[in-house]
Write a protein that holds these residues in place. Sequence first.
Motif, mmCIF file in Angstrom:
data_model
loop_
_atom_site.group_PDB
_atom_site.id
_atom_site.type_symbol
_atom_site.label_atom_id
_atom_site.label_comp_id
_atom_site.label_asym_id
_atom_site.label_seq_id
_atom_site.Cartn_x
_atom_site.Cartn_y
_atom_site.Cartn_z
ATOM 1 N N SER A 150 0.823 -2.042 -6.482
ATOM 2 C CA SER A 150 0.374 -0.693 -6.131
ATOM 3 C C SER A 150 -0.408 -0.081 -7.282
ATOM 4 N N GLY A 151 0.114 -0.216 -8.480
ATOM 5 C CA GLY A 151 -0.586 0.316 -9.649
ATOM 6 C C GLY A 151 -1.915 -0.389 -9.846
ATOM 7 N N GLU A 152 -1.913 -1.741 -9.647
ATOM 8 C CA GLU A 152 -3.160 -2.506 -9.782
ATOM 9 C C GLU A 152 -4.195 -2.004 -8.781
ATOM 10 N N ALA A 153 -3.752 -1.695 -7.549
ATOM 11 C CA ALA A 153 -4.664 -1.204 -6.521
ATOM 12 C C ALA A 153 -5.256 0.149 -6.920
ATOM 13 N N HIS A 154 -4.428 1.018 -7.497
ATOM 14 C CA HIS A 154 -4.924 2.336 -7.920
ATOM 15 C C HIS A 154 -5.949 2.192 -9.050
ATOM 16 N N VAL A 155 -5.704 1.250 -9.969
ATOM 17 C CA VAL A 155 -6.681 1.031 -11.038
ATOM 18 C C VAL A 155 -7.984 0.501 -10.448
ATOM 19 N N ALA A 156 -7.879 -0.373 -9.449
ATOM 20 C CA ALA A 156 -9.088 -0.895 -8.791
ATOM 21 C C ALA A 156 -9.898 0.241 -8.176
ATOM 22 N N MET A 157 -9.197 1.231 -7.624
ATOM 23 C CA MET A 157 -9.896 2.407 -7.088
ATOM 24 C C MET A 157 -10.632 3.145 -8.202
ATOM 25 N N GLY A 158 -9.960 3.331 -9.329
ATOM 26 C CA GLY A 158 -10.595 4.014 -10.443
ATOM 27 C C GLY A 158 -11.789 3.254 -10.965
ATOM 28 N N LEU A 159 -11.657 1.912 -11.043
ATOM 29 C CA LEU A 159 -12.766 1.092 -11.517
ATOM 30 C C LEU A 159 -13.942 1.130 -10.544
ATOM 31 N N ALA A 160 -13.631 1.237 -9.252
ATOM 32 C CA ALA A 160 -14.707 1.347 -8.266
ATOM 33 C C ALA A 160 -15.539 2.601 -8.528
ATOM 34 N N GLU B 158 -16.868 -4.328 -4.945
ATOM 35 C CA GLU B 158 -15.880 -5.400 -5.105
ATOM 36 C C GLU B 158 -14.507 -4.815 -5.467
ATOM 37 N N HIS B 159 -14.486 -3.882 -6.426
ATOM 38 C CA HIS B 159 -13.213 -3.245 -6.812
ATOM 39 C C HIS B 159 -12.625 -2.446 -5.644
ATOM 40 N N ALA B 160 -13.477 -1.748 -4.893
ATOM 41 C CA ALA B 160 -12.989 -0.932 -3.780
ATOM 42 C C ALA B 160 -12.380 -1.808 -2.693
ATOM 43 N N LEU B 161 -13.024 -2.926 -2.374
ATOM 44 C CA LEU B 161 -12.486 -3.825 -1.354
ATOM 45 C C LEU B 161 -11.174 -4.456 -1.829
ATOM 46 N N ARG B 162 -11.077 -4.749 -3.125
ATOM 47 C CA ARG B 162 -9.820 -5.283 -3.681
ATOM 48 C C ARG B 162 -8.705 -4.243 -3.510
ATOM 49 N N ALA B 163 -9.000 -2.978 -3.804
ATOM 50 C CA ALA B 163 -8.003 -1.930 -3.641
ATOM 51 C C ALA B 163 -7.607 -1.786 -2.177
ATOM 52 N N LEU B 164 -8.576 -1.848 -1.273
ATOM 53 C CA LEU B 164 -8.288 -1.711 0.155
ATOM 54 C C LEU B 164 -7.366 -2.826 0.627
ATOM 55 N N ASP B 165 -7.643 -4.030 0.164
ATOM 56 C CA ASP B 165 -6.819 -5.174 0.562
ATOM 57 C C ASP B 165 -5.387 -5.012 0.061
ATOM 58 N N HIS C 254 -3.947 3.683 1.367
ATOM 59 C CA HIS C 254 -4.891 2.899 2.182
ATOM 60 C C HIS C 254 -6.037 3.787 2.662
ATOM 61 N N ALA C 255 -5.709 5.006 3.090
ATOM 62 C CA ALA C 255 -6.757 5.930 3.535
ATOM 63 C C ALA C 255 -7.693 6.271 2.387
ATOM 64 N N ASN C 256 -7.135 6.427 1.198
ATOM 65 C CA ASN C 256 -7.957 6.726 0.031
ATOM 66 C C ASN C 256 -8.886 5.563 -0.284
ATOM 67 N N ALA C 257 -8.366 4.338 -0.144
ATOM 68 C CA ALA C 257 -9.187 3.153 -0.406
ATOM 69 C C ALA C 257 -10.313 3.028 0.618
ATOM 70 N N LEU C 258 -10.031 3.398 1.874
ATOM 71 C CA LEU C 258 -11.088 3.391 2.881
ATOM 72 C C LEU C 258 -12.248 4.306 2.467
ATOM 73 N N ASN C 259 -11.906 5.478 1.922
ATOM 74 C CA ASN C 259 -12.949 6.402 1.472
ATOM 75 C C ASN C 259 -13.717 5.825 0.289
ATOM 76 N N SER C 260 -12.983 5.168 -0.616
ATOM 77 C CA SER C 260 -13.648 4.554 -1.768
ATOM 78 C C SER C 260 -14.634 3.472 -1.314
ATOM 79 N N VAL C 261 -14.225 2.670 -0.346
ATOM 80 C CA VAL C 261 -15.110 1.625 0.175
ATOM 81 C C VAL C 261 -16.327 2.259 0.840
ATOM 82 N N ALA C 262 -16.113 3.358 1.583
ATOM 83 C CA ALA C 262 -17.221 4.052 2.237
ATOM 84 C C ALA C 262 -18.243 4.517 1.208
ATOM 85 N N CYS C 263 -17.756 5.087 0.115
ATOM 86 C CA CYS C 263 -18.666 5.547 -0.958
ATOM 87 C C CYS C 263 -19.502 4.375 -1.489
#
Length: 942
Positions: free
Chosen positions: A769-779, A793-800, A811-820
């Motif tokens: 979970s923490g790794e996913a949040h960092v991936a969002m930040g890196l995106a 790439e980072h956003a899709l990793r977080a979404l997965d 998950h909803a937050n990651a969807l928005n990150s991927v959209a951006c």
Amino acid sequence: MSDLDGGESCASTPAGSPGRVELGVLGPLRVAAGGTELELTSPRSRSFLALLVLNAGRQVSLSEFADALWGAELPQNPRRAVQLCAVRVRAQLDRIGAGDIVVTCPDGYRLDVPPEATDTGALALRLSEADAAADDAERELAAVTAALGLWRGEPLADVPSEELQREVAPGLREKRLQLLERRFDILLRRGSGAELVDELVALTARHPLREGLSGQLMQALHHCGRRGEALDVYHRFRRRLSDEFGVEPSESMRTLHAAILTGRQDEDRGTEPLRLPVPRQLPASAGAFSGRKGELAELDGLLTAMNGSSGPVVGVVTGTAGVGKTTLAVHWARRVADRFVDGQLFADLRGYHPGQALSPDRVQARFLRTLGVRGEDIPTDADELTAMFRSTMDGRRLLMVLDNANSADQVRPLLPTGPDCLAVVTSRDALLSLIAIDGASRVNLELFDMVEARELLARRLGPERLAVESQAADDIIAASARLPLALAIAAARAVIDRGAPLSALAEQLRGGLDAFDTASDLTDVRAVFSWSYRALSPDAARMLRLLGLHPGPHLTVPAAASLGGLPVRTAGRLLDELVRANLVTEPVPGRFALHDLMREYAAELVSADEAEADRDRAVRRLLDHYLHNGYAAVDVIDPLLTGDGPGEALPEVALEDLADHDAALNWITAEQEVLLSILDWAADAGFDRQVWQLVWVLFPYLMRQGSPAQAISCLEAALKAGERLGEPLLQARAHRGLGNMYLRAARDEDADRHFETALTLYRDNGDLSGEAHVAMGLAAFREQQGRHPEALEHALRALDLHERLGDTGSHANALNSVACCYIQVGQHQLALDHGRRSLAAFRELKAPEAESAVMDTIGDAHQQLGQFTEAIDSYQEAIRLARQVGNRFYTARSLDNLGDTYHASGDQAAAQGAWREAEAIFDELQHPAVRQVRGKLAGAAA
């Protein structure tokens, strides 16, 4: 009276030259100009103009007019009715060329004439002349006679206002009687008693209980050889006084009776009338009195209140220990002492001294002896003593200063009853009963402001010395907490040691209360505080001690209840007692504070008088109060932000009702400064777990407010707490937060470092979970750097990861990150698809702040597709949601994007309007994006 709120819209009429306008109320209403008398046939017009005459030169409010004209039976629209009355009065005055003397003010009217144009103004001038000529009997008599000549009959004789007849006319009649007595007194001193007898007989018949007139008739009769009749006057007066009130004549009257009875008046004084003692008891004024201009003006208002008053005027000077109440009262009393021809009385009631406070009967007896009553004649019965005190005070024009009172009950028996007396009371207690029941006016003394504090130091030390060490002077003021007593002690030390720099004194004063020890209970700050402390109830004293544990700048009643382990209602009652004692202030309703020296005194008390176990439990309750209420507030504002809560609160903690968004946001906004202070204190005290939890109360709020420096400071405190606790996942979350904050501040190296550290810690500890949040930040970070494929790439990793973990919000937050990220690589329809899925999830979760972020993303996708109408609608909804939750950064970002869309669609005016709003917010937040927005505005202007 809501119909009277607000003023008239028209501007004030400029005053013209009143010519020979003459106005009078000392008899029937008189209005004349240029020798022409004006008769006002309307009763309300007479009342309207009479009220203006009585207040010449001062604005009379619309509500005052309404009360005087209609009393309790107000018309449907009293404000309009007053205005119509003003129109009629002006029209009538215009007939003698004087319509412009009634001037319109913002909330009423003013009579614009010189003082001598009204008979009441002329009366005041004649009285001033008489007072100034007190040592010249001929001039004094001429002024008094001229003043009496202003009366043309019963005051306000044809003015039908019930209020003026009730509140003003008696005072004017009393003024005439006082002038008559003053004239008789002068003539008796000249030996003109015989010619006064008939006039005095008529007056005593109309005023049989007026001791002054009866005494003067006795003297006039005796001076012309009619001793038996003089004694008979005394006996009639004594019988009537006893029959109606059950009291005896005053000591001065009895002394006069004895003198006439034995013939001593002729032997000792010849024709000289008996003169009453004139006390001058005021202490010396402070040699370097400073500041307090506003408070002196308030006290001057007491003199104005005496005009037309039917009873004594009372002022109450309140404030905390050492704030300068006595200094102010004595300084002001000396300024106005010459207005009180019968003298000034002063008593220190010792209400807060270590010894016993003075009882009212002791002070009454002391004052009676001062006023000429023999000790053996002073009654021992309390009621008889009070009756004699009031009789002796009656008819005199006296100023009384009652210093250091501890209650209204200590003061009330000492208050004079005559209309020409004024009493000033000083107290650390608010004396609300005296204000509510006796109509006293309150003058509340606060701590000095910086200007007043520097003025005091300049007067004591000289402006040159302050100019040389200006910063040291400010440090002395800060160490003294702007408390006048502490500043005076500091200044005295500087005077004694003139060779030492002020910076050395400032350093000494940082030692706390010990630096203000003068070895005198009267001036030592700690001792002065202790007198107020000892007067408290035991429960209030405990509350004051516990307040010494609170590190914040202020606290609420529920916070005080948690600190004390008390019901909220009980805590409120104890805080009210501390406020009344002026040991605690209430700077804004519902929030209570101590000044710095009082806080230090309370800290000394709690350390000395509370057991260590009790102190520890109080501190735990305090931390629980802010943690549990803070988490509740954040959970209401955005439940996705809270994370793990702080566990169970101690049972005595007061949990507040923060069920709706506004209540939660208002709570955390009001407590921001307190929470930051608690955070710093908890870190220093080693409460690392609570520090960590407090950060996640504060951080979301600071993010929404766009306070990056404070947010970074909080996260650094969280990181240090996690390191001290030895918990790597806590450290990882702090690193992740710092990475996001440095990303926003465009500090790439710092952001990269913290993201990498967080990612390593999460991976080493198997926290997906923490790794996913960092991936969002890196995106977001790579997107800001323009490295868009890496960001995706980072956003899709977080979404997965979030999809596998099943965390709906993340998950909803990651969807928005991927959209951006899809927008940045030109996949706009994919961006819309992911954005809409994200929006649906956040709406299900009822997370409006996150909805705002997604609506901004959807707006970006529509804009890139050239769908400007849909983009504008999306941005406007994003702005609405951001404003709803108070997120100013989101608001500014969406305004900036909205401006871009307007610009692209050709609406340049709307674009500039949106950019200007964004610029103002970014500028206030000191966000780097402000430069880009200004560039857009400059380009549009060109």
